[in-house]
Write an enzyme that holds these catalytic residues in place. Sequence first.
Site, mmCIF file in Angstrom:
data_model
loop_
_atom_site.group_PDB
_atom_site.id
_atom_site.type_symbol
_atom_site.label_atom_id
_atom_site.label_comp_id
_atom_site.label_asym_id
_atom_site.label_seq_id
_atom_site.Cartn_x
_atom_site.Cartn_y
_atom_site.Cartn_z
ATOM 1 N N GLU A 23 0.857 -1.207 0.118
ATOM 2 C CA GLU A 23 -0.129 -0.161 0.041
ATOM 3 C C GLU A 23 0.925 1.437 -0.039
ATOM 4 O OE1 GLU A 23 -1.341 1.806 3.487
ATOM 5 O OE2 GLU A 23 -1.099 -0.007 4.721
ATOM 6 N N ALA A 70 -13.201 1.446 6.774
ATOM 7 C CA ALA A 70 -13.508 0.585 5.755
ATOM 8 C C ALA A 70 -12.809 -0.722 5.493
ATOM 9 C CB ALA A 70 -13.641 1.768 4.557
ATOM 10 N N LYS A 125 -5.829 10.417 0.931
ATOM 11 C CA LYS A 125 -5.636 9.039 1.547
ATOM 12 C C LYS A 125 -6.968 8.287 1.125
ATOM 13 C CE LYS A 125 -6.368 7.026 6.014
ATOM 14 N NZ LYS A 125 -6.577 7.358 7.428
ATOM 15 N N LYS A 155 -3.499 -1.914 14.870
ATOM 16 C CA LYS A 155 -2.966 -1.041 15.628
ATOM 17 C C LYS A 155 -3.471 -0.873 16.931
ATOM 18 C CE LYS A 155 -1.939 1.684 11.254
ATOM 19 N NZ LYS A 155 -3.424 1.292 10.735
HETATM 20 N N1 PSU Z 1 -0.091 0.343 8.582
HETATM 21 C C1 PSU Z 1 0.849 0.965 9.015
HETATM 22 N N2 PSU Z 1 0.514 2.424 8.935
HETATM 23 C C2 PSU Z 1 -0.521 3.082 8.241
HETATM 24 C C3 PSU Z 1 -1.449 2.008 7.843
HETATM 25 C C4 PSU Z 1 -1.400 0.873 7.769
HETATM 26 O O1 PSU Z 1 1.755 0.570 9.561
HETATM 27 O O2 PSU Z 1 -0.503 4.152 8.149
HETATM 28 C C5 PSU Z 1 -2.793 2.839 7.145
HETATM 29 C C6 PSU Z 1 -3.197 1.900 6.278
HETATM 30 O O3 PSU Z 1 -3.504 2.348 4.896
HETATM 31 C C7 PSU Z 1 -4.696 1.409 6.823
HETATM 32 C C8 PSU Z 1 -4.873 2.875 7.485
HETATM 33 O O4 PSU Z 1 -5.673 1.373 5.981
HETATM 34 O O5 PSU Z 1 -3.810 2.995 8.255
HETATM 35 C C9 PSU Z 1 -6.215 3.068 8.477
HETATM 36 O O6 PSU Z 1 -6.937 4.180 8.172
HETATM 37 P P1 PSU Z 1 -8.491 4.224 8.822
HETATM 38 O O7 PSU Z 1 -8.069 3.957 10.211
HETATM 39 O O8 PSU Z 1 -8.605 5.960 8.629
HETATM 40 O O9 PSU Z 1 -9.204 3.502 8.265
#
Ligand code: PSU
Length: 301
Positions: free
Chosen positions: A25, A141, A86, A159
């Site tokens: 990604e 999502a 993003k 996370k």
């Molecule tokens: N993994 C990491 N760092 C990141 C991400 C994943 O080590 O920044 C990103 C991914 O792109 C994931 C996003 O889809 O964080 C999640 O964003 P949100 O919580 O807004 O859905």
Amino acid sequence: MTLPLTYSDEVRAALDAGKPVVALESTIITHGMPYPANLETARGVEDVVRDNGAVPATIAIIDHEIHIGLSAERLEWLAQAKDVMKLSRADLAFAVAHGRTGATTVAATMICAALAGISVFATGGIGGVHKGAEDTFDISADLLELAQTPVTVVCAGAKAILDLPMTMEVLETNGVPVIGYQTDVLPAFWSRESDIAIPLRSDTAAAIAAAHQMRATLGLKGGQLVANPIPTEAELSRAYLEPIIAQAVSEAEAQGIAAKGVTPFLLGRIVELTEGKSLTANIALVRNNAKLASEIAVSLA
Ligand code: PSU
Ligand code: MN
């Protein structure tokens, strides 16, 4: 209309020859890590994939095209680009149609990988249910994408800034298999363990590949989530991180950070509060995930 897909030469040749390819990604590059660590990490992760017998396909949206594999020049440009969107499922098509520069989250990377015929994808940690979601409804999502797009995603758990039990519940409700790689408990991103049991376990990449193929055979839509603990020597203890995460979360609330801004804000703040230790751990876990994803892709090929 033909699909707006542009392949790097390396990825095109690998796909034509049926060789293993691993999707990567780009949100982690543009919104997840500061420059220049983001660029060094992105390059390093691509090399980990190559060293483990697969071809890396870093995905991003540039100039009306979905790029499947970025040249060295494009990667370097993206790592410093301003005004990068993003992108998730909701805004991917908008960004392509309007020529915007976009980084793909887990959800958008899965969509693009599936369009390109790539089955395996390595990230750091997926998005999930945020703490306090009972009030904010902030549920990534990424979780619903895993329920509908046939890609096996290797992560280091969700996370630890998230509500992990609620994240697991949403995955289960939506029929997403969560497979612990050589573990029975959900890893917590910077730490190897949480308190949450994982119902499925595989000890080899081949076993994960076999389950991926069986989902297709059975006609089950959606992908698999593989939870791969951070290497022991790189982990940060939960006791050390808990107060730091709590501080970052309460600062985000106090500053009114919402929607797409939440995860980048928290990751950035935690890098500051740990004086870079969380960034070092994040890099180590992404590389570790890229290795396992490559082994799964090799097994599938
Ligand atoms: N993994 C990491 N760092 C990141 C991400 C994943 O080590 O920044 C990103 C991914 O792109 C994931 C996003 O889809 O964080 C999640 O964003 P949100 O919580 O807004 O859905
Ligand atoms: Mn969100």
